[in-house]
Write a protein that holds these residues in place. Structure first.
Motif, PDB file in Angstrom:
ATOM      1  N   ASP A   1     -10.460   5.000 -14.266  1.00  0.00           N
ATOM      2  CA  ASP A   1      -9.694   5.839 -15.164  1.00  0.00           C
ATOM      3  C   ASP A   1      -8.207   6.278 -14.655  1.00  0.00           C
ATOM      4  O   ASP A   1      -7.289   6.347 -15.658  1.00  0.00           O
ATOM      5  CB  ASP A   1     -10.280   7.014 -15.627  1.00  0.00           C
ATOM      6  N   TYR A   2      -8.076   6.168 -13.529  1.00  0.00           N
ATOM      7  CA  TYR A   2      -6.575   6.642 -12.980  1.00  0.00           C
ATOM      8  C   TYR A   2      -6.366   5.613 -11.851  1.00  0.00           C
ATOM      9  O   TYR A   2      -7.246   5.317 -10.894  1.00  0.00           O
ATOM     10  CB  TYR A   2      -6.801   8.243 -12.336  1.00  0.00           C
ATOM     11  N   TRP A   3      -5.084   5.509 -11.499  1.00  0.00           N
ATOM     12  CA  TRP A   3      -4.682   4.699 -10.394  1.00  0.00           C
ATOM     13  C   TRP A   3      -3.185   5.062  -9.785  1.00  0.00           C
ATOM     14  O   TRP A   3      -2.764   5.638 -10.503  1.00  0.00           O
ATOM     15  CB  TRP A   3      -4.088   3.254 -11.347  1.00  0.00           C
ATOM     16  N   GLY A   4      -3.643   4.749  -8.684  1.00  0.00           N
ATOM     17  CA  GLY A   4      -2.255   4.955  -7.958  1.00  0.00           C
ATOM     18  C   GLY A   4      -1.252   3.937  -7.697  1.00  0.00           C
ATOM     19  O   GLY A   4      -1.462   3.049  -8.649  1.00  0.00           O
ATOM     20  N   GLN A   5       0.020   4.018  -7.346  1.00  0.00           N
ATOM     21  CA  GLN A   5       1.163   3.100  -7.639  1.00  0.00           C
ATOM     22  C   GLN A   5       1.034   1.927  -6.639  1.00  0.00           C
ATOM     23  O   GLN A   5       1.661   1.152  -6.916  1.00  0.00           O
ATOM     24  CB  GLN A   5       2.204   3.780  -7.283  1.00  0.00           C
ATOM     25  N   GLY A   6      -0.030   1.723  -5.632  1.00  0.00           N
ATOM     26  CA  GLY A   6      -0.045   0.635  -5.087  1.00  0.00           C
ATOM     27  C   GLY A   6       0.801   0.748  -3.772  1.00  0.00           C
ATOM     28  O   GLY A   6       1.975   1.121  -3.709  1.00  0.00           O
ATOM     29  N   THR A   7       0.240  -0.091  -2.743  1.00  0.00           N
ATOM     30  CA  THR A   7       0.757   0.023  -1.290  1.00  0.00           C
ATOM     31  C   THR A   7       0.515  -1.658  -0.907  1.00  0.00           C
ATOM     32  O   THR A   7      -0.380  -2.096  -1.031  1.00  0.00           O
ATOM     33  CB  THR A   7       0.424   0.926  -0.621  1.00  0.00           C
ATOM     34  N   LEU A   8       1.656  -2.080  -0.470  1.00  0.00           N
ATOM     35  CA  LEU A   8       1.764  -3.616  -0.224  1.00  0.00           C
ATOM     36  C   LEU A   8       1.171  -3.675   1.373  1.00  0.00           C
ATOM     37  O   LEU A   8       1.568  -3.147   2.164  1.00  0.00           O
ATOM     38  CB  LEU A   8       3.014  -4.247  -0.088  1.00  0.00           C
ATOM     39  N   VAL A   9       0.037  -4.619   1.452  1.00  0.00           N
ATOM     40  CA  VAL A   9      -0.239  -5.049   2.810  1.00  0.00           C
ATOM     41  C   VAL A   9       0.106  -6.442   2.928  1.00  0.00           C
ATOM     42  O   VAL A   9      -0.335  -7.182   2.311  1.00  0.00           O
ATOM     43  CB  VAL A   9      -1.880  -4.724   2.936  1.00  0.00           C
ATOM     44  N   THR A  10       0.624  -6.742   4.101  1.00  0.00           N
ATOM     45  CA  THR A  10       0.997  -8.309   4.394  1.00  0.00           C
ATOM     46  C   THR A  10       0.523  -8.437   5.826  1.00  0.00           C
ATOM     47  O   THR A  10       0.774  -7.717   6.758  1.00  0.00           O
ATOM     48  CB  THR A  10       2.434  -8.248   4.442  1.00  0.00           C
ATOM     49  N   VAL A  11      -0.358  -9.455   5.904  1.00  0.00           N
ATOM     50  CA  VAL A  11      -0.819  -9.868   7.058  1.00  0.00           C
ATOM     51  C   VAL A  11      -0.416 -11.324   7.543  1.00  0.00           C
ATOM     52  O   VAL A  11      -0.688 -12.324   6.830  1.00  0.00           O
ATOM     53  CB  VAL A  11      -2.439 -10.007   7.078  1.00  0.00           C
TER      54      VAL A  11
END
Length: 124
Positions: free
Chosen positions: A112-122
């Motif tokens: 129902d609710y979402w955060g804004q996202g955080t990018l993970v680059t490997v």
């Protein structure tokens, strides 16, 4: 419920990162907290989830079992995703999400609710 995710970054293969998600607002409505990820050109997928109350039962997608650990701190209204032995295929934007309904489900539409996202680059 408002969610603020943090902790993403660039890491070499085999490395570790810890993502954090701070929840605020109607905390009482949270039943499940989940971490999803979405890589370019792919669908958003559930990575890990945890029940907010009780014993904190967890669930993981097969590709991260044994490498990722989801945990919670109810006193701080925080959920974490410890990611170890990272692989290039873990590269994605990671989102934390709240489910008010019962049970852990893998369908993103059930959250129902979402955060804004955080990018993970490997990197390899």
């Amino acid at each position: 419920v408002q969610l603020q995710a943090s902790g993403g970054g660039l890491v070499q293969a085999g490395g570790s990162l810890r993502l954090s998600c701070a929840a605020s607002g109607s905390i009482f409505s949270i039943n499940v907290m989940g971490w999803f990820r979405q890589a370019p050109g792919k669908q958003r997928e559930l990575v890990a989830a945890i029940f907010w109350s009780g014993g904190g039962t967890t669930d993981y997608t097969d590709s991260v079992k044994g490498r990722f650990t989801i945990s919670r701190d109810n006193a701080k209204n925080m959920v974490y995703l410890q990611m170890n032995s990272l692989k290039p295929e873990d590269t994605a934007v990671y989102y934390c999400a709240v489910r008010r309904g019962s049970g852990i489900i893998y369908y993103s539409g059930g959250y129902d609710y979402w955060g804004q996202g955080t990018l993970v680059t490997v990197s390899s």
